[in-house]
Motif scaffolding. Structure first.
Motif, PDB file in Angstrom:
ATOM      1  N   GLN A  45     -14.348 -19.236  20.287  1.00 18.60           N
ATOM      2  CA  GLN A  45     -15.816 -19.144  20.288  1.00 18.60           C
ATOM      3  C   GLN A  45     -16.231 -18.057  19.306  1.00 18.60           C
ATOM      4  O   GLN A  45     -16.944 -17.123  19.656  1.00 18.60           O
ATOM      5  N   ILE A  46     -15.785 -18.177  18.055  1.00 17.44           N
ATOM      6  CA  ILE A  46     -15.875 -17.044  17.132  1.00 17.44           C
ATOM      7  C   ILE A  46     -17.307 -16.582  16.884  1.00 17.44           C
ATOM      8  O   ILE A  46     -17.544 -15.407  16.601  1.00 17.44           O
ATOM      9  N   SER A  47     -18.286 -17.472  17.037  1.00 13.14           N
ATOM     10  CA  SER A  47     -19.671 -17.052  16.815  1.00 13.14           C
ATOM     11  C   SER A  47     -20.181 -16.130  17.927  1.00 13.14           C
ATOM     12  O   SER A  47     -21.233 -15.511  17.791  1.00 13.14           O
ATOM     13  N   GLN A  48     -19.424 -16.042  19.024  1.00 12.00           N
ATOM     14  CA  GLN A  48     -19.899 -15.309  20.203  1.00 12.00           C
ATOM     15  C   GLN A  48     -19.156 -13.999  20.470  1.00 12.00           C
ATOM     16  O   GLN A  48     -19.513 -13.259  21.376  1.00 12.00           O
ATOM     17  N   TYR A  49     -18.103 -13.711  19.699  1.00 15.72           N
ATOM     18  CA  TYR A  49     -17.205 -12.628  20.089  1.00 15.72           C
ATOM     19  C   TYR A  49     -17.829 -11.232  20.053  1.00 15.72           C
ATOM     20  O   TYR A  49     -17.361 -10.337  20.736  1.00 15.72           O
ATOM     21  N   ASN A  50     -18.850 -11.025  19.238  1.00 18.50           N
ATOM     22  CA  ASN A  50     -19.474  -9.703  19.187  1.00 18.50           C
ATOM     23  C   ASN A  50     -20.647  -9.565  20.152  1.00 18.50           C
ATOM     24  O   ASN A  50     -21.352  -8.566  20.147  1.00 18.50           O
ATOM     25  N   LYS A  51     -20.840 -10.581  20.991  1.00 16.58           N
ATOM     26  CA  LYS A  51     -21.920 -10.542  21.970  1.00 16.58           C
ATOM     27  C   LYS A  51     -21.364 -10.142  23.331  1.00 16.58           C
ATOM     28  O   LYS A  51     -20.227 -10.448  23.665  1.00 16.58           O
ATOM     29  N   ASP A  52     -22.151  -9.466  24.094  1.00 15.41           N
ATOM     30  CA  ASP A  52     -21.721  -8.989  25.405  1.00 15.41           C
ATOM     31  C   ASP A  52     -21.913 -10.099  26.436  1.00 15.41           C
ATOM     32  O   ASP A  52     -22.819 -10.061  27.274  1.00 15.41           O
ATOM     33  N   VAL A  53     -21.052 -11.115  26.339  1.00 19.89           N
ATOM     34  CA  VAL A  53     -21.123 -12.240  27.276  1.00 19.89           C
ATOM     35  C   VAL A  53     -19.711 -12.510  27.806  1.00 19.89           C
ATOM     36  O   VAL A  53     -18.724 -12.172  27.162  1.00 19.89           O
ATOM     37  N   ASP A 107     -13.166 -27.174  20.054  1.00 20.90           N
ATOM     38  CA  ASP A 107     -14.199 -26.174  19.773  1.00 20.90           C
ATOM     39  C   ASP A 107     -13.578 -24.834  19.381  1.00 20.90           C
ATOM     40  O   ASP A 107     -12.913 -24.186  20.191  1.00 20.90           O
ATOM     41  N   ASN A 108     -13.819 -24.414  18.141  1.00 20.49           N
ATOM     42  CA  ASN A 108     -13.366 -23.113  17.657  1.00 20.49           C
ATOM     43  C   ASN A 108     -14.497 -22.106  17.494  1.00 20.49           C
ATOM     44  O   ASN A 108     -14.231 -20.939  17.211  1.00 20.49           O
ATOM     45  N   VAL A 109     -15.734 -22.546  17.620  1.00 25.62           N
ATOM     46  CA  VAL A 109     -16.842 -21.689  17.178  1.00 25.62           C
ATOM     47  C   VAL A 109     -17.876 -21.337  18.239  1.00 25.62           C
ATOM     48  O   VAL A 109     -18.434 -20.238  18.222  1.00 25.62           O
ATOM     49  N   GLY A 110     -18.202 -22.258  19.154  1.00 21.38           N
ATOM     50  CA  GLY A 110     -19.263 -22.005  20.114  1.00 21.38           C
ATOM     51  C   GLY A 110     -20.635 -21.977  19.446  1.00 21.38           C
ATOM     52  O   GLY A 110     -20.811 -22.405  18.304  1.00 21.38           O
ATOM     53  N   GLY A 111     -21.631 -21.466  20.152  1.00 19.96           N
ATOM     54  CA  GLY A 111     -22.957 -21.287  19.579  1.00 19.96           C
ATOM     55  C   GLY A 111     -23.689 -22.586  19.288  1.00 19.96           C
ATOM     56  O   GLY A 111     -23.453 -23.621  19.913  1.00 19.96           O
ATOM     57  N   PRO A 132     -15.364 -18.140  29.096  1.00 16.81           N
ATOM     58  CA  PRO A 132     -16.129 -18.723  27.989  1.00 16.81           C
ATOM     59  C   PRO A 132     -17.628 -18.433  28.127  1.00 16.81           C
ATOM     60  O   PRO A 132     -18.138 -18.365  29.242  1.00 16.81           O
ATOM     61  N   PRO A 133     -18.313 -18.282  26.984  1.00 16.37           N
ATOM     62  CA  PRO A 133     -19.741 -17.965  27.024  1.00 16.37           C
ATOM     63  C   PRO A 133     -20.525 -19.074  27.736  1.00 16.37           C
ATOM     64  O   PRO A 133     -20.215 -20.253  27.581  1.00 16.37           O
ATOM     65  N   PRO A 134     -21.526 -18.695  28.513  1.00 17.44           N
ATOM     66  CA  PRO A 134     -22.343 -19.714  29.188  1.00 17.44           C
ATOM     67  C   PRO A 134     -23.122 -20.549  28.178  1.00 17.44           C
ATOM     68  O   PRO A 134     -23.497 -20.065  27.111  1.00 17.44           O
ATOM     69  N   LEU A 135     -23.335 -21.805  28.528  1.00 18.29           N
ATOM     70  CA  LEU A 135     -24.120 -22.701  27.678  1.00 18.29           C
ATOM     71  C   LEU A 135     -25.605 -22.526  27.979  1.00 18.29           C
ATOM     72  O   LEU A 135     -25.973 -22.154  29.093  1.00 18.29           O
ATOM     73  N   PRO A 136     -26.472 -22.803  26.990  1.00 13.97           N
ATOM     74  CA  PRO A 136     -27.914 -22.820  27.277  1.00 13.97           C
ATOM     75  C   PRO A 136     -28.201 -23.829  28.398  1.00 13.97           C
ATOM     76  O   PRO A 136     -27.495 -24.837  28.518  1.00 13.97           O
TER      77      PRO A 136
END
Length: 296
Positions: free
Chosen positions: A200-208, A175-179, A211-215
């Motif tokens: 997780q490049i799709s998530q880097y500008n988000k304040d999370v 996984d390179n992208v996330g989201g 690793p970003p939490p999953l839905p």
């Protein structure tokens, strides 16, 4: 580029200071006992300038024979991206040769993804499918890198295409992208499968957090199917770097590991190259040659 990088291994760029990144070059003069004129060296903290005086303690000597003279490969396939792909797949992929495992790679035409799919195959995956963002990249993956199939996530229904191309489900996900893309892949992963959390490049500008939490629905699938999803940082495996570089070099020289770069010349083009990379303009590692030649 954020005031706080959120990590302890890389510091933020400072306003009015020279920007830095991974670089490779030749020593023209040295007062350091470990280096002499003519040595080739690399550093993770290489300033974006044509000539520089550096503390020798941040430099690492490299052997051009390992890359058949292609010095820029030390910044890609025979460097940190290569090690990230190799060690990530080895440590977190749990690939067993002969067990008919299917591997999916997102960001598959990038610096790490383009290597990870090939390494998955070399280590024993029977099927490798890449996800990327242009028809050109899809063709590159299947015609040059040996991927079995590729999905353009900007065209059609990714979930339907993935189900068609991975009829036995997904066992290993690099996984390179996330989201949304990763949520789609995880929903089609098998029991006791493994996620290699490279980026997780799709998530880097988000304040999370990282690793970003999953839905919630995807997290439920992950737990029900016992899918591993652990943070992976290649710098925690420095004891494996020397052997890893030798393995990558051997595969390259044997023609088993194909290396692709997107090369731009000139320090003045650094900003444009960086923007292009961040919007998917590169195939393989994005390299900028700021002085001289990148090969011997």
């Amino acid at each position: 580029m954020n005031e706080d990088t959120g990590s302890d291994y890389i510091t933020p760029w400072q306003l009015s200071q020279v920007v830095d990144g991974g670089g490779v070059g030749i020593i023209e003069e040295s007062k350091h006992t470990n280096f002499m004129k003519g040595d080739f060296v690399t550093s993770f903290y290489w300033p974006w300038q044509t000539k520089v005086i550096l503390d020798g303690n941040i430099l690492e000597k490299v052997d051009p024979q390992l890359v058949d003279g292609h010095l820029s490969y030390f910044l890609g396939a025979i460097g940190m991206p290569g090690l990230t792909s190799l060690i990530g797949v080895q440590e977190k992929g749990h690939i067993t040769a002969g067990s008919n495992q299917t591997m999916v790679v997102s960001g598959a035409a990038g610096a790490c993804g383009s290597l990870a799919g090939q390494i998955g195959r070399l280590l024993g995956c029977s099927r490798v499918v890449g996800i990327c963002g242009t028809p050109e990249k899809c063709l590159f993956l299947t015609s040059e890198l040996g991927f079995d199939a590729a999905i353009n996530y900007k065209e059609g229904n990714v979930a339907e295409q993935l189900h068609k191309l991975c009829p036995a489900g997904v066992d290993v996900y690099f996984d390179n992208v996330g989201g949304d893309i990763s949520d789609t892949v995880i929903s089609q992963m098998n029991q006791n499968s493994h996620i290699i959390l490279c980026g997780q490049i799709s998530q880097y500008n988000k304040d999370v957090p990282y690793p970003p939490p999953l839905p919630p629905a995807i997290e439920a699938i992950q737990k029900e199917r016992n899918i591993t999803r652990e943070r992976f940082l290649v710098l925690n495996y420095k004891d494996k770097f020397e052997f890893g570089i030798l393995q990558l070099s051997q595969w390259f020289k044997e023609g088993k590991l194909k290396i692709k770069e997107t090369m731009i010349n000139g320090l003045e083009n650094m900003g444009a190259a960086f923007q292009s990379m961040m919007t998917g303009g590169n195939i393989g590692k994005q390299i900028v040659c700021i002085s001289g030649d990148t090969s011997l």
